[in-house]
Enzyme design. Structure first.
Site, short mmCIF file in Angstrom:
data_model
loop_
_atom_site.label_atom_id
_atom_site.label_comp_id
_atom_site.label_asym_id
_atom_site.label_seq_id
_atom_site.Cartn_x
_atom_site.Cartn_y
_atom_site.Cartn_z
N HIS A 170 -1.48 4.99 -3.63
CA HIS A 170 -2.57 4.13 -4.09
C HIS A 170 -2.12 3.16 -5.17
CE1 HIS A 170 -5.04 6.92 -1.78
NE2 HIS A 170 -5.72 5.82 -1.57
N ARG A 219 -17.25 2.53 0.69
CA ARG A 219 -16.81 3.89 1.02
C ARG A 219 -17.27 4.83 -0.09
NH1 ARG A 219 -10.56 5.28 1.64
NH2 ARG A 219 -10.47 4.98 -0.61
N GLU A 221 -9.30 9.12 9.85
CA GLU A 221 -8.06 9.32 9.09
C GLU A 221 -7.38 10.63 9.49
OE1 GLU A 221 -8.57 7.42 4.94
OE2 GLU A 221 -10.19 8.87 5.12
N ASP A 224 -3.81 7.42 5.86
CA ASP A 224 -3.93 8.87 6.00
C ASP A 224 -3.68 9.31 7.44
OD1 ASP A 224 -4.40 10.03 3.47
OD2 ASP A 224 -6.34 9.03 3.41
N CYS A 237 -8.52 -0.44 8.46
CA CYS A 237 -8.50 -0.84 7.05
C CYS A 237 -7.31 -0.26 6.29
CB CYS A 237 -9.80 -0.47 6.35
SG CYS A 237 -10.07 1.31 6.28
C1 PEP Z 1 -6.41 5.03 4.60
O1 PEP Z 1 -6.17 6.23 4.45
O2 PEP Z 1 -5.85 4.31 5.46
C2 PEP Z 1 -7.38 4.35 3.74
C3 PEP Z 1 -7.75 3.12 3.95
O3 PEP Z 1 -7.84 5.06 2.67
P1 PEP Z 1 -6.95 5.28 1.33
O4 PEP Z 1 -5.71 4.47 1.45
O5 PEP Z 1 -7.78 4.87 0.19
O6 PEP Z 1 -6.69 6.75 1.41
MG MG Z 2 -7.52 7.39 3.20
#
Ligand code: PEP
Ligand code: MG
Length: 572
Positions: free
Chosen positions: A190, A333, A432, A456, A503
């Site tokens: 992240h 989300r 995910e 994920d 996404c």
């Molecule tokens: C993902 O897992 O692709 C996602 C968009 O959520 P995050 O990256 O915040 O886990």
């Molecule tokens: Mg995710």
């Protein structure tokens, strides 16, 4: 001069002075004192207590400049500190268990916060924040001021760290950070995601960088080449000044593509939404010409803050975001904490395997009051624009049924207050987990729309930790197994007339765009600064070519084979 190589995760070039951040969590070892030193240790604790009280009183004196939340915390912290029960328990742990003062503070406060967390009531969540504040203050004095106040950047700086947690990264003053360079980290972490969202260069997995650089060192971060240079020679500095000028020119070219439609050469429209982390990102979605917000990662509103946000505070944030988007869709989300986005108010410490533990929607199912508070705020904000909500880490249709039941409760609660709200809130699932992808036929009955979180989905399909740089060579969103799942999800959603987007970070990498379009993807959501390069790629493609490419990739036997196909495609 030291030239270090790492993994490039966010492009661009930055030059400047370094600041070194140490780990956010203060590591307190389990440690014991000799029988003869127990009373001395108790005295140390009492001194820390007095100093902490003084700090707090001083802050109260400066109250006008303090944020209202922090003001509340410091006042309650003072009450807690003055409470003999708490200090008695800590002193008891020093005397009876022979714990060092620091370890006694940690253990006593952890036990208390775990008890508060088990109670699903917002009043207790705020008590957890108070306890954390006290713990930090006491440890700060017991451990010689090693607490890291990362927010306090005073000048434009290159941030160097062993590792940077998302809650550290999000509390940094965005205008002051020129670049990140870390010893740990990975493309799908992240922190890397935040760097790309902010459009600042970042290189991770750079061995020893936090040791080779020191505060004030001159550093160059080359996010295009994945290189960090500590104490560059004059000649290198000049070379990089030139290189930086050239990369700025291409940024100007990017802004020209903003008004051009996002269509393939054969006229198919591909809608490009943006991922945001705070409401302050909204103007950037507009600047880059996003179709809307495809993913609002609301956990960043909570991470690194002392208190949780009340319903009214959240309502204000969402209302501003919706109004800012002027009628364009905002996909919110629900709070996705846990694993690397660890929040002590909601997550248990020391989960053996946090990515497989209580994270994301699973946390919401434990803290149902916090979840419903967020849903009420979103419904209320919904009348100021166009909104829909989606949930992270949905495992199967059972999760959707459970989440919808909570939404129904939240709806009834808003209804009772008589305030206006969005009655027809559209509810989506993030795909995910492989189980969700394979459960699509059942999921589709309970879900209005889908968004594929490839970050994920990749880690869970391949069993490769998205954060672990030791296996980052295996982390491949283009692996044929991941592609099979994406294709299946898109196909089922389309058959049922349901909106589906991608996404994950994969969608922001131009090299993957032909592949995604070939798999049937027509909606994507990317970090705002990635939008121009993605749109440029979309505009260069023929769908027929994309379909051929995807068919070949689905038949491939490994990620490497798919990458070869992608590279051949891009060199044509
Ligand atoms: C993902 O897992 O692709 C996602 C968009 O959520 P995050 O990256 O915040 O886990
Ligand atoms: Mg995710």
């Amino acid at each position: 001069m030291e030239t270090l190589s790492g993994q490039k995760v966010s492009s661009g070039i930055a030059m400047g002075q370094a600041i070194i951040l140490t780990s956010e969590e203060i590591k307190v070892q389990e440690a014991y004192v000799d029988e003869s030193k127990i009373e001395l240790e108790v005295k140390r604790f009492r001194r820390a207590l007095v100093k902490s009280e003084k700090d707090i009183k001083k802050l109260i004196g400066e109250q006008d400049q303090v944020h209202v939340d922090v003001g509340r915390i410091i006042a309650t912290s003072l009450d807690f500190l003055a409470d003999d029960m708490l200090s008695g328990a800590i002193e008891g742990a020093i005397r009876e268990q022979r714990y060092t003062a620091a370890y006694a503070v940690c253990e006593t406060i952890s036990t208390l916060t775990e008890q508060f967390k088990a109670i699903d009531n917002p009043a207790f969540s705020s008590k957890v924040a108070d306890m954390i504040d006290i713990e930090h203050r006491l440890l700060n004095h017991l451990m010689g001021g090693r607490l890291n106040r990362v927010q306090k950047l005073t000048a434009k700086t290159i941030v160097i760290a062993d590792d940077l947690t998302p809650s550290q990264a999000v509390t940094l003053d965005r205008d002051k950070v020129l670049a990140f360079a870390t010893e740990k980290g990975s493309w799908a972490s992240h922190t890397a995601i935040l760097a790309r969202a902010l459009g600042i260069p970042a290189v991770v997995a750079v061995p020893h960088v936090a040791h080779l650089a020191s505060i004030g060192s001159q550093v160059i971060v080359d996010g295009d080449a994945g290189v960090v240079i500590v104490d560059p020679s004059e000649e290198t500095r000049k070379r990089y000044l030139e290189k930086r000028k050239r990369s700025r020119r291409s940024t100007v070219a990017d802004s020209n593509i903003r008004r051009q439609p996002s269509i393939t050469r054969d006229g198919e429209e591909i809608r490009i939404y943006c991922n945001i982390e705070t409401k302050e990102d909204v103007p950037r979605v507009k600047k880059y010409g996003g179709t809307g917000v495809g993913l609002f990662r609301t956990e960043f509103l909570f991470l690194g803050r002392q208190t949780t946000l009340s319903e009214d505070e959240q309502y204000e944030v969402y209302r501003e975001a919706l109004e800012g988007m002027e009628g364009k869709m905002v996909t919110i989300r629900s709070m996705d904490v846990g694993a690397d986005k660890f929040d002590r108010r909601f997550n248990a410490r020391n989960e053996p395997n946090p990515f497989l533990g209580e994270r994301s929607i699973r946390v919401s199912f434990r803290h149902t009051e916090s979840f419903k508070t967020q849903m009420r705020a979103i419904m209320r904000a919904g009348i100021h624009g166009k909104v829909r909500v989606m949930f992270p880490l949905i495992m199967d249709s059972g999760d959707m049924i459970r989440a919808r039941a909570l939404i129904a409760e939240a709806r009834a609660e808003v209804e009772e207050t008589g305030v206006p709200f969005e009655r027809d809130l559209r509810v989506g699932a993030m795909i995910e987990l492989p189980s969700a992808a394979l459960n699509m036929e059942a999921l589709v009955q309970h879900t209005d729309f889908f968004s594929i979180g490839t970050n994920d989905l990749t880690q869970y399909t391949l069993g490769v930790d998205r954060l672990n740089h030791r296996v980052s060579n295996l982390y491949a969103p283009h692996h044929p197994a991941v592609l099979q799942l994406i294709k299946h999800v898109i196909k089922v959603a389309r058959r049922h007339g349901k909106y589906c987007s991608v996404c994950g970070e994969m969608a922001g990498e131009p090299i993957y765009i032909p592949l995604l379009l070939g798999l049937g993807v027509r909606n994507i959501s990317v970090a705002p600064p990635s939008l121009p390069k993605v749109k440029r790629m979309v505009r260069s493609l023929y769908l027929s070519h994309c379909h051929h490419l995807a068919d070949a990739a689905l038949r491939a036997s490994s990620a490497d084979e798919v990458m070869t196909l992608l590279e051949q495609g891009s060199s044509k």
